[in-house]
Write a protein that holds these residues in place. Structure first.
Motif, mmCIF file in Angstrom:
data_model
loop_
_atom_site.group_PDB
_atom_site.id
_atom_site.type_symbol
_atom_site.label_atom_id
_atom_site.label_comp_id
_atom_site.label_asym_id
_atom_site.label_seq_id
_atom_site.Cartn_x
_atom_site.Cartn_y
_atom_site.Cartn_z
ATOM 1 N N TYR A 128 40.320 41.501 35.795
ATOM 2 C CA TYR A 128 40.027 42.538 34.862
ATOM 3 C C TYR A 128 39.643 43.809 35.781
ATOM 4 C CZ TYR A 128 38.230 45.860 31.553
ATOM 5 O OH TYR A 128 37.931 46.941 30.973
ATOM 6 N N ILE A 129 39.055 43.666 36.882
ATOM 7 C CA ILE A 129 38.574 44.947 37.566
ATOM 8 C C ILE A 129 39.765 45.226 38.263
ATOM 9 C CG2 ILE A 129 37.493 45.353 39.513
ATOM 10 C CD1 ILE A 129 35.270 43.502 38.740
ATOM 11 N N LEU A 130 40.497 44.523 38.689
ATOM 12 C CA LEU A 130 42.020 44.899 39.489
ATOM 13 C C LEU A 130 42.692 45.670 38.541
ATOM 14 C CD1 LEU A 130 42.586 41.913 41.892
ATOM 15 C CD2 LEU A 130 41.780 44.240 42.417
ATOM 16 N N ARG A 131 42.903 45.102 37.284
ATOM 17 C CA ARG A 131 44.007 45.593 36.276
ATOM 18 C C ARG A 131 43.329 47.120 36.061
ATOM 19 N NH1 ARG A 131 43.778 40.543 33.748
ATOM 20 N NH2 ARG A 131 42.372 41.505 32.107
ATOM 21 N N ALA A 132 42.027 47.226 35.914
ATOM 22 C CA ALA A 132 41.425 48.547 35.587
ATOM 23 C C ALA A 132 41.689 49.305 36.744
ATOM 24 C CB ALA A 132 39.901 48.554 35.296
ATOM 25 N N ILE A 133 41.606 49.058 37.983
ATOM 26 C CA ILE A 133 41.832 50.039 38.851
ATOM 27 C C ILE A 133 43.334 50.471 38.981
ATOM 28 C CG2 ILE A 133 42.100 50.046 41.582
ATOM 29 C CD1 ILE A 133 39.621 48.192 41.663
ATOM 30 N N ILE A 134 44.156 49.485 38.997
ATOM 31 C CA ILE A 134 45.788 49.902 38.808
ATOM 32 C C ILE A 134 46.026 50.806 37.673
ATOM 33 C CG2 ILE A 134 47.970 49.032 38.586
ATOM 34 C CD1 ILE A 134 47.057 46.499 40.237
ATOM 35 N N SER A 135 45.631 50.431 36.656
ATOM 36 C CA SER A 135 45.988 51.407 35.311
ATOM 37 C C SER A 135 45.450 52.645 35.127
ATOM 38 C CB SER A 135 45.750 50.472 33.902
ATOM 39 O OG SER A 135 44.191 50.107 34.028
ATOM 40 N N ASN A 136 44.142 52.963 36.029
ATOM 41 C CA ASN A 136 43.625 54.217 35.651
ATOM 42 C C ASN A 136 43.330 54.922 36.956
ATOM 43 O OD1 ASN A 136 42.128 53.833 33.039
ATOM 44 N ND2 ASN A 136 41.678 51.798 33.907
ATOM 45 N N TYR A 137 44.035 54.626 38.256
ATOM 46 C CA TYR A 137 44.205 55.734 39.105
ATOM 47 C C TYR A 137 45.381 56.406 39.068
ATOM 48 C CZ TYR A 137 47.576 54.645 42.909
ATOM 49 O OH TYR A 137 48.534 54.479 43.585
ATOM 50 N N SER A 138 45.305 57.698 39.445
ATOM 51 C CA SER A 138 46.375 58.694 39.457
ATOM 52 C C SER A 138 47.237 58.695 40.754
ATOM 53 C CB SER A 138 45.893 60.062 39.156
ATOM 54 O OG SER A 138 46.807 61.082 39.692
ATOM 55 N N PRO A 139 48.593 58.986 40.691
ATOM 56 C CA PRO A 139 49.119 59.043 41.795
ATOM 57 C C PRO A 139 48.912 60.037 42.797
ATOM 58 C CG PRO A 139 50.527 58.549 39.932
ATOM 59 C CD PRO A 139 49.340 58.967 39.447
ATOM 60 N N ASP A 140 48.108 60.903 42.239
ATOM 61 C CA ASP A 140 47.601 62.176 42.852
ATOM 62 C C ASP A 140 46.120 61.878 43.522
ATOM 63 O OD1 ASP A 140 49.636 63.784 42.268
ATOM 64 O OD2 ASP A 140 48.775 64.593 40.299
ATOM 65 N N SER A 141 45.741 60.651 43.220
ATOM 66 C CA SER A 141 44.505 60.224 44.189
ATOM 67 C C SER A 141 44.443 59.034 44.930
ATOM 68 C CB SER A 141 43.562 59.859 43.095
ATOM 69 O OG SER A 141 43.777 58.901 42.300
ATOM 70 N N LEU A 142 43.483 58.893 45.841
ATOM 71 C CA LEU A 142 43.386 57.751 46.835
ATOM 72 C C LEU A 142 42.377 56.904 46.472
ATOM 73 C CD1 LEU A 142 43.710 56.511 49.799
ATOM 74 C CD2 LEU A 142 41.677 58.160 50.464
ATOM 75 N N VAL A 143 42.712 55.481 46.625
ATOM 76 C CA VAL A 143 41.758 54.547 46.107
ATOM 77 C C VAL A 143 41.423 53.995 47.395
ATOM 78 C CG1 VAL A 143 41.216 52.516 44.658
ATOM 79 C CG2 VAL A 143 42.263 54.317 43.776
ATOM 80 N N LEU A 144 40.372 53.650 47.834
ATOM 81 C CA LEU A 144 40.107 52.901 49.100
ATOM 82 C C LEU A 144 39.073 51.921 48.719
ATOM 83 C CD1 LEU A 144 40.233 52.711 52.287
ATOM 84 C CD2 LEU A 144 38.122 54.201 52.330
ATOM 85 N N ILE A 145 39.319 50.692 48.798
ATOM 86 C CA ILE A 145 38.641 49.447 48.417
ATOM 87 C C ILE A 145 38.239 48.636 49.373
ATOM 88 C CG2 ILE A 145 38.976 47.216 47.130
ATOM 89 C CD1 ILE A 145 41.069 48.262 45.579
ATOM 90 N N SER A 146 36.961 48.428 49.934
ATOM 91 C CA SER A 146 36.370 47.735 50.939
ATOM 92 C C SER A 146 36.220 46.220 50.064
ATOM 93 C CB SER A 146 35.022 48.319 51.134
ATOM 94 O OG SER A 146 34.273 47.559 52.073
ATOM 95 N N THR A 147 36.545 45.489 51.128
ATOM 96 C CA THR A 147 36.275 44.115 50.575
ATOM 97 C C THR A 147 36.509 43.046 51.755
ATOM 98 O OG1 THR A 147 36.848 42.253 48.911
ATOM 99 C CG2 THR A 147 38.621 43.671 49.730
#
Length: 231
Positions: free
Chosen positions: A164-183
């Motif tokens: 669910y968390i990964l789906r939420a990240i993919i569906s809600n980030y914009s192509p104009d933004s950067l997502v940095l995931i530490s794991t």
């Protein structure tokens, strides 16, 4: 222009170099995995980008600026621990975020919470750990930020919650933004990553496209990670 840039970035904690002369340039439109074992410098880098701590030397820049009040308005940060007041209900937290962040999309947040079937009248402390982490992620991803810094967003939750968390990240980030995931849970997030960064004892040992890495090495990101960080 890079939305996040490090120039000879170092952070020292007494005798320990948490980060040592990191040079890095990240552009918008990507989901990037910040990967490494515990103590590799992942959380330190994220805290520096969020302006919570200061570099010992070098620079970290958000859209060309050192972290400041102005950059905080562009960065959505999810820490690696519970950070919201547990006495507040989810409904109160929606009000809190709407008051505090001008870029908060309340409708987006409500839609995701509704999909969970969550009772927004319940206080945070009445929710399970996995549900609390979902609420925190939803609030973070419901900002229209330029950079999303997610520190261990899937640690400690069950596999269904991770999906669910990964789906939420993919569906809600914009192509104009950067997502940095530490794991350090590589297998669970590998499919969503555009680029990967390996940190080891404060040094950046790899920064490469996930597809190029798999083609070059014939290994999955997780397989190469296990090889690089084998004890």
């Amino acid at each position: 222009m890079a939305v996040l840039e490090c120039k000879a970035l170092s952070k020292q904690y007494r005798e320990i170099a948490a980060l040592d002369a990191i040079d890095l340039s990240l552009e918008a439109g990507q989901i990037i995995g910040l990967l490494g074992p515990n103590g590799s410098g992942k959380t330190t880098l994220i805290k520096l980008a969020n302006g919570l701590i200061k570099p010992t030397s070098g620079q970290i820049l958000i859209e060309g600026m050192a972290p400041c009040v102005e950059t905080k308005a562009k960065v959505a940060y999810l820490p690696d621990r519970n950070f919201l007041p547990e006495y507040m209900s989810t409904a109160q937290l929606l009000d809190y975020y709407q008051d505090f962040f001008v870029d908060f999309d309340r409708k987006r947040a409500i839609d995701m919470l509704t999909n969970l079937g969550l009772d927004v009248s319940k206080r945070l402390k009445e929710l399970s750990r996995g549900t609390r982490e979902k609420v925190q992620l939803i609030l973070t991803m419901s900002r229209n930020a330029h950079i999303y810094l997610l520190d261990e967003p899937i640690a400690g939750v069950d596999p269904a919650a991770r999906d669910y968390i990964l789906r939420a990240i993919i569906s809600n980030y914009s192509p104009d933004s950067l997502v940095l995931i530490s794991t350090h849970l590589i297998t669970d997030i590998e499919s969503v990553l555009d680029d990967v960064i390996f940190l080891k004892q404060g040094h950046m040992v790899l920064h490469e496209s996930a597809d190029d890495l798999r083609e070059r090495t014939g290994k999955s990101v997780d397989g190469l990670f296990r090889e690089v960080f084998a004890c």
